[in-house]
Design a protein around this motif. Structure first.
Motif, PDB file in Angstrom:
ATOM      1  N   MET A 125       0.829  -1.214   0.000  1.00 26.05           N
ATOM      2  CA  MET A 125       0.000   0.000   0.000  1.00 26.05           C
ATOM      3  C   MET A 125       0.859   1.258   0.000  1.00 26.05           C
ATOM      4  O   MET A 125       0.556   2.256   0.659  1.00 26.05           O
ATOM      5  CB  MET A 125      -0.975   0.013   1.169  1.00 26.05           C
ATOM      6  N   ALA A 126       1.964   1.205  -0.735  1.00 21.90           N
ATOM      7  CA  ALA A 126       2.824   2.383  -0.880  1.00 21.90           C
ATOM      8  C   ALA A 126       2.053   3.497  -1.588  1.00 21.90           C
ATOM      9  O   ALA A 126       1.083   3.232  -2.303  1.00 21.90           O
ATOM     10  CB  ALA A 126       4.076   2.013  -1.675  1.00 21.90           C
ATOM     11  N   PRO A 127       2.464   4.762  -1.403  1.00 23.90           N
ATOM     12  CA  PRO A 127       1.764   5.868  -2.085  1.00 23.90           C
ATOM     13  C   PRO A 127       1.671   5.674  -3.596  1.00 23.90           C
ATOM     14  O   PRO A 127       0.740   6.196  -4.230  1.00 23.90           O
ATOM     15  CB  PRO A 127       2.615   7.082  -1.723  1.00 23.90           C
ATOM     16  N   ALA A 128       2.609   4.927  -4.178  1.00 25.70           N
ATOM     17  CA  ALA A 128       2.595   4.723  -5.628  1.00 25.70           C
ATOM     18  C   ALA A 128       1.348   3.986  -6.102  1.00 25.70           C
ATOM     19  O   ALA A 128       1.007   4.040  -7.290  1.00 25.70           O
ATOM     20  CB  ALA A 128       3.843   3.943  -6.055  1.00 25.70           C
ATOM     21  N   VAL A 129       0.634   3.303  -5.184  1.00 21.91           N
ATOM     22  CA  VAL A 129      -0.594   2.592  -5.578  1.00 21.91           C
ATOM     23  C   VAL A 129      -1.619   3.567  -6.152  1.00 21.91           C
ATOM     24  O   VAL A 129      -2.465   3.191  -6.961  1.00 21.91           O
ATOM     25  CB  VAL A 129      -1.169   1.825  -4.364  1.00 21.91           C
ATOM     26  N   LEU A 130      -1.531   4.829  -5.764  1.00 23.66           N
ATOM     27  CA  LEU A 130      -2.457   5.840  -6.304  1.00 23.66           C
ATOM     28  C   LEU A 130      -2.317   5.977  -7.815  1.00 23.66           C
ATOM     29  O   LEU A 130      -3.243   6.443  -8.484  1.00 23.66           O
ATOM     30  CB  LEU A 130      -2.210   7.185  -5.633  1.00 23.66           C
ATOM     31  N   ALA A 131      -1.164   5.572  -8.369  1.00 25.15           N
ATOM     32  CA  ALA A 131      -0.956   5.681  -9.813  1.00 25.15           C
ATOM     33  C   ALA A 131      -1.809   4.696 -10.585  1.00 25.15           C
ATOM     34  O   ALA A 131      -1.961   4.835 -11.807  1.00 25.15           O
ATOM     35  CB  ALA A 131       0.524   5.459 -10.139  1.00 25.15           C
ATOM     36  N   VAL A 132      -2.369   3.687  -9.909  1.00 26.65           N
ATOM     37  CA  VAL A 132      -3.207   2.711 -10.599  1.00 26.65           C
ATOM     38  C   VAL A 132      -4.420   3.384 -11.232  1.00 26.65           C
ATOM     39  O   VAL A 132      -4.825   3.046 -12.351  1.00 26.65           O
ATOM     40  CB  VAL A 132      -3.647   1.592  -9.634  1.00 26.65           C
ATOM     41  N   LEU A 133      -5.014   4.338 -10.526  1.00 29.92           N
ATOM     42  CA  LEU A 133      -6.227   4.992 -11.043  1.00 29.92           C
ATOM     43  C   LEU A 133      -5.978   5.739 -12.348  1.00 29.92           C
ATOM     44  O   LEU A 133      -6.691   5.506 -13.337  1.00 29.92           O
ATOM     45  CB  LEU A 133      -6.820   5.921  -9.989  1.00 29.92           C
ATOM     46  N   PRO A 134      -4.975   6.662 -12.426  1.00 32.38           N
ATOM     47  CA  PRO A 134      -4.746   7.312 -13.727  1.00 32.38           C
ATOM     48  C   PRO A 134      -4.307   6.330 -14.811  1.00 32.38           C
ATOM     49  O   PRO A 134      -4.650   6.515 -15.982  1.00 32.38           O
ATOM     50  CB  PRO A 134      -3.652   8.348 -13.429  1.00 32.38           C
ATOM     51  N   LEU A 135      -3.571   5.278 -14.433  1.00 27.27           N
ATOM     52  CA  LEU A 135      -3.194   4.274 -15.436  1.00 27.27           C
ATOM     53  C   LEU A 135      -4.428   3.607 -16.024  1.00 27.27           C
ATOM     54  O   LEU A 135      -4.525   3.411 -17.243  1.00 27.27           O
ATOM     55  CB  LEU A 135      -2.274   3.225 -14.817  1.00 27.27           C
ATOM     56  N   VAL A 139       1.065  -1.771 -19.107  1.00 26.66           N
ATOM     57  CA  VAL A 139       1.487  -3.003 -18.429  1.00 26.66           C
ATOM     58  C   VAL A 139       2.730  -2.752 -17.577  1.00 26.66           C
ATOM     59  O   VAL A 139       2.814  -3.193 -16.423  1.00 26.66           O
ATOM     60  CB  VAL A 139       1.735  -4.125 -19.454  1.00 26.66           C
ATOM     61  N   LEU A 140       3.714  -2.032 -18.123  1.00 21.12           N
ATOM     62  CA  LEU A 140       4.904  -1.705 -17.341  1.00 21.12           C
ATOM     63  C   LEU A 140       4.541  -0.873 -16.111  1.00 21.12           C
ATOM     64  O   LEU A 140       5.100  -1.067 -15.023  1.00 21.12           O
ATOM     65  CB  LEU A 140       5.909  -0.946 -18.205  1.00 21.12           C
ATOM     66  N   GLY A 141       3.610   0.052 -16.281  1.00 22.08           N
ATOM     67  CA  GLY A 141       3.186   0.862 -15.156  1.00 22.08           C
ATOM     68  C   GLY A 141       2.568   0.018 -14.050  1.00 22.08           C
ATOM     69  O   GLY A 141       2.898   0.182 -12.868  1.00 22.08           O
ATOM     70  N   ASP A 201       7.714   4.853 -14.315  1.00 21.42           N
ATOM     71  CA  ASP A 201       8.753   5.705 -14.884  1.00 21.42           C
ATOM     72  C   ASP A 201       8.136   6.821 -15.730  1.00 21.42           C
ATOM     73  O   ASP A 201       7.067   6.631 -16.331  1.00 21.42           O
ATOM     74  CB  ASP A 201       9.695   4.873 -15.752  1.00 21.42           C
ATOM     75  N   PRO A 202       8.783   7.970 -15.833  1.00 22.21           N
ATOM     76  CA  PRO A 202       8.276   9.032 -16.711  1.00 22.21           C
ATOM     77  C   PRO A 202       8.084   8.564 -18.153  1.00 22.21           C
ATOM     78  O   PRO A 202       7.182   9.047 -18.849  1.00 22.21           O
ATOM     79  CB  PRO A 202       9.359  10.108 -16.608  1.00 22.21           C
ATOM     80  N   VAL A 232       5.068   7.775 -23.204  1.00 17.85           N
ATOM     81  CA  VAL A 232       4.662   6.915 -24.313  1.00 17.85           C
ATOM     82  C   VAL A 232       3.144   6.767 -24.350  1.00 17.85           C
ATOM     83  O   VAL A 232       2.526   6.782 -25.425  1.00 17.85           O
ATOM     84  CB  VAL A 232       5.355   5.539 -24.212  1.00 17.85           C
ATOM     85  N   LEU A 233       2.538   6.639 -23.197  1.00 14.74           N
ATOM     86  CA  LEU A 233       1.081   6.538 -23.146  1.00 14.74           C
ATOM     87  C   LEU A 233       0.420   7.796 -23.696  1.00 14.74           C
ATOM     88  O   LEU A 233      -0.572   7.726 -24.445  1.00 14.74           O
ATOM     89  CB  LEU A 233       0.642   6.278 -21.709  1.00 14.74           C
ATOM     90  N   ALA A 234       0.977   8.957 -23.365  1.00 17.24           N
ATOM     91  CA  ALA A 234       0.444  10.213 -23.894  1.00 17.24           C
ATOM     92  C   ALA A 234       0.609  10.294 -25.409  1.00 17.24           C
ATOM     93  O   ALA A 234      -0.293  10.761 -26.119  1.00 17.24           O
ATOM     94  CB  ALA A 234       1.141  11.396 -23.226  1.00 17.24           C
ATOM     95  N   LEU A 235       1.746   9.836 -25.926  1.00 15.41           N
ATOM     96  CA  LEU A 235       1.963   9.832 -27.377  1.00 15.41           C
ATOM     97  C   LEU A 235       0.969   8.915 -28.083  1.00 15.41           C
ATOM     98  O   LEU A 235       0.450   9.250 -29.158  1.00 15.41           O
ATOM     99  CB  LEU A 235       3.397   9.411 -27.683  1.00 15.41           C
TER     100      LEU A 235
END
Length: 280
Positions: free
Chosen positions: A157-167, A233-235, A247-248, A253-256
């Motif tokens: 439950m690291a703070p990085a789990v929040l990135a799942v939602l935008p992904l 998938v990498l995210g 990673d940035p 790449v997702l934005a492109l």
């Protein structure tokens, strides 16, 4: 002798046609919600367990991955992989890939299937690809939530789990744009379904779903980014298996991919505006 611009015509700005049709879809959002509910219910109508089958099938597939690779064969990955257990690694990439394939397959044929309805009613054609993609999201989004909970021992439950939602949101936006574009292509040329089916079968091998990126030859890793699902998938792997922020490069790449797909869809919408219903 140079041609003069026709009076009263505005220049065709990039994405202007897509923006126009999205505004039209927003005005019919209640109809879209109704169509999505009917889409999910109709997929397993007449079965004893109904919509539960939509959740059971991917869950049983993921359970089979875990049982075969981690329990029966006890296969392990190298030290450079985000986890040493093959089954745990496969599940993180396989679920987003299944969601991607389901959304594209259903959305791609949505306009063809709705041809009779569109010929009789002045409905926005984009309703039908978006209905199919949202129907897939209704099934797979809760499963991704369960996956986040199941992998708590790995990400803590690291703070990085929040990135799942935008992904997830960006993945489904990409699915919607691609499915809409492919639906127009399938309306114009029915062979699109066969080509996309082959590309989906091949694409899983040209992505980090089955193997870590480190197992691909270094000189050929650039080819992985030609797969639209490599970045999501990498995210997910970085977040769920290591508790790290993506990673940035993943976001870039997702934005492109989103921009390129939106521009391609905008072009298709312009070219098919007066012919789409006739193709159906």
């Amino acid at each position: 002798m140079t041609a003069r611009p026709v009076a009263g015509t505005a220049p065709a700005w990039p994405l202007s046609e897509l923006a126009r049709q999205l505004r039209e879809l927003w005005r019919t959002r209640r109809l879209l919600a109704t169509l999505t509910r009917r889409e999910v219910a109709a997929r397993h109508a007449g079965t004893a367990f109904g919509v539960l089958w939509a959740y059971a099938q991917p869950l049983l597939t993921l359970a089979a991955y875990f049982l075969v690779f981690d329990i029966v064969f006890a296969m392990r990955l190298g030290a450079d992989a985000p986890t040493t257990r093959v089954g745990l690694f496969l599940v993180v990439g396989a679920l987003p890939w299944m969601a991607f394939g389901d959304a594209l397959n259903r959305g791609m044929m949505s306009l063809v299937d709705a041809g009779g309805l569109l010929q009789k009613n002045a409905l926005p054609p984009g309703l039908f690809p978006l209905r199919s993609v949202l129907g897939s999201a209704v099934v797979f989004m809760p499963l991704m939530g369960l996956l986040v909970l199941a992998y708590i021992p790995h990400h803590g439950m690291a703070p990085a789990v929040l990135a799942v939602l935008p992904l997830l949101l960006l993945q489904w936006l990409l699915c919607a744009l691609l499915a809409w574009a492919l639906a127009i292509c399938a309306a114009a040329l029915r062979d699109t379904a066969q080509v996309v089916g082959f590309m989906l079968s091949l694409g899983i091998f040209l992505s980090p779903v089955l193997f870590p990126v480190t197992l691909f030859p270094a000189a050929a890793r650039w080819a992985l980014w030609l797969n639209p699902m490599t970045a999501p998938v990498l995210g997910f792997q970085q977040v769920l298996l290591r508790g790290q922020w993506p990673d940035p490069l993943v976001w870039a790449v997702l934005a492109l991919w989103l921009l390129a797909t939106a521009l391609f869809l905008d072009l298709l919408l312009r070219r098919s505006r007066d012919q789409l219903v006739d193709w159906l």
